[in-house]
Design an enzyme around this catalytic site. Structure first.
Site, PDB file in Angstrom:
ATOM      1  CE  LYS A  87      -2.253  -0.426   3.609  1.00  0.00           C
ATOM      2  NZ  LYS A  87      -2.556   0.271   4.859  1.00  0.00           N
ATOM      3  NE  ARG A 146       9.102  -7.690   5.663  1.00  0.00           N
ATOM      4  CZ  ARG A 146       8.233  -6.746   6.013  1.00  0.00           C
ATOM      5  NH1 ARG A 146       7.877  -5.814   5.162  1.00  0.00           N
ATOM      6  NH2 ARG A 146       7.705  -6.768   7.205  1.00  0.00           N
ATOM      7  NE  ARG A 157       9.740  -6.411  10.321  1.00  0.00           N
ATOM      8  CZ  ARG A 157       8.814  -5.509  10.058  1.00  0.00           C
ATOM      9  NH1 ARG A 157       9.129  -4.372   9.465  1.00  0.00           N
ATOM     10  NH2 ARG A 157       7.557  -5.746  10.356  1.00  0.00           N
ATOM     11  NE  ARG A 198       0.567  -6.750  11.689  1.00  0.00           N
ATOM     12  CZ  ARG A 198       1.363  -6.026  10.913  1.00  0.00           C
ATOM     13  NH1 ARG A 198       2.470  -6.553  10.409  1.00  0.00           N
ATOM     14  NH2 ARG A 198       1.066  -4.793  10.618  1.00  0.00           N
TER      15      ARG A 198
END
Ligand code: ADP
Ligand code: ZN
Length: 218
Positions: A13, A127, A156, A167
């Site tokens: 986004k 990631r 992370r 989430r």
């Protein structure tokens, strides 16, 4: 043209918002950024109310609306605003409608980046972050260490499947109300399904522009 962006965490986004800012000369309002800015200044009148962010909680609708109203006030002469992270509740969406109409504007477009869970998991689980410069890479980039800092890349803490799925579930719950709200409004609703892991952000951007032009918005 004023745009509300919807999309799950990991949907890209923020990146798409940046493209639209450049392309159409819009300004970007991100409530997350506005709150982080307030938290840098303990003397800010809303500091105490915004501190709940550090406990992973939402800021109250009332305070969130005030912060946004303040930002809009400063931007009312701009070509348009992209809202990112806001509204998040029906009450915020109603407040936004009121704020916009008081400065003779409205939410023209709702851009929903409907990225599938599979693609989000692929992106976020792959990631890797440089612990030094915080730059983000993907395992498929082929780096094991940061090319700039020469230190090993890390995963992370919150990039694990359980946290991500939780989430996404939260997002889907609150976003459903907003999708319903905006589908009944007079805003143009553009939903873009992204279910292909190899699609680049440039390709998404091109699709976004195509959707805009189909509807005579550009
Ligand atoms: P994320 O929502 O992915 O955690 P953001 O940067 O958008 O990241 O927001 C950071 C935090 O600010 C959120 O976790 C939430 O606590 C708070 N926040 C952001 N937008 C809103 C909003 N519209 N209403 C209430 N709280 C918000
Ligand atoms: Zn680095």
């Amino acid at each position: 043209m004023n745009i509300v962006m919807l999309g799950p965490p990991g949907s890209g986004k923020g990146t798409q918002a940046q493209y639209l800012v450049k392309r159409f000369g819009l300004v970007h309002i991100s409530t997350g950024d506005l709150f982080r800015e307030i938290l840098k200044n303990p003397d800010h009148p809303l500091y105490q109310e915004v501190r709940v962010v550090n406990e992973g909680k939402l800021v109250s609708d009332d305070v969130t609306n005030r912060v946004v109203e303040n930002a809009i006030e400063k931007l009312k002469d701009s070509k348009g605003i992209i809202f990112d992270g806001y509204p998040r509740t029906i009450s915020q969406a109603q407040a936004l409608d009121r704020m916009m109409s008081s400065v003779n504007m409205k939410v023209d477009v709702v851009l929903d980046l409907n990225v599938t869970q599979e693609v989000i998991l692929y992106r976020l689980l792959g990631r890797r972050i440089c612990p030094n410069c915080r730059k983000i890479y993907h395992v498929n980039d082929g780096y094991t260490q940061c090319p700039d800092c020469k230190v090993p890349l890390r995963v992370r803490d919150d990039d694990n499947e359980e946290t991500i799925v939780k989430r996404l579930k939260e997002y889907n719950e609150w976003a459903a109300h907003l999708k319903d709200y905006y589908s009944k409004s007079n805003s143009v609703y553009i939903s873009l399904t992204i279910d292909d892991v190899s699609k680049t952000s440039q390709e998404v951007q091109e699709e976004v522009i195509q959707e805009f032009s189909k509807r005579g918005l550009v």
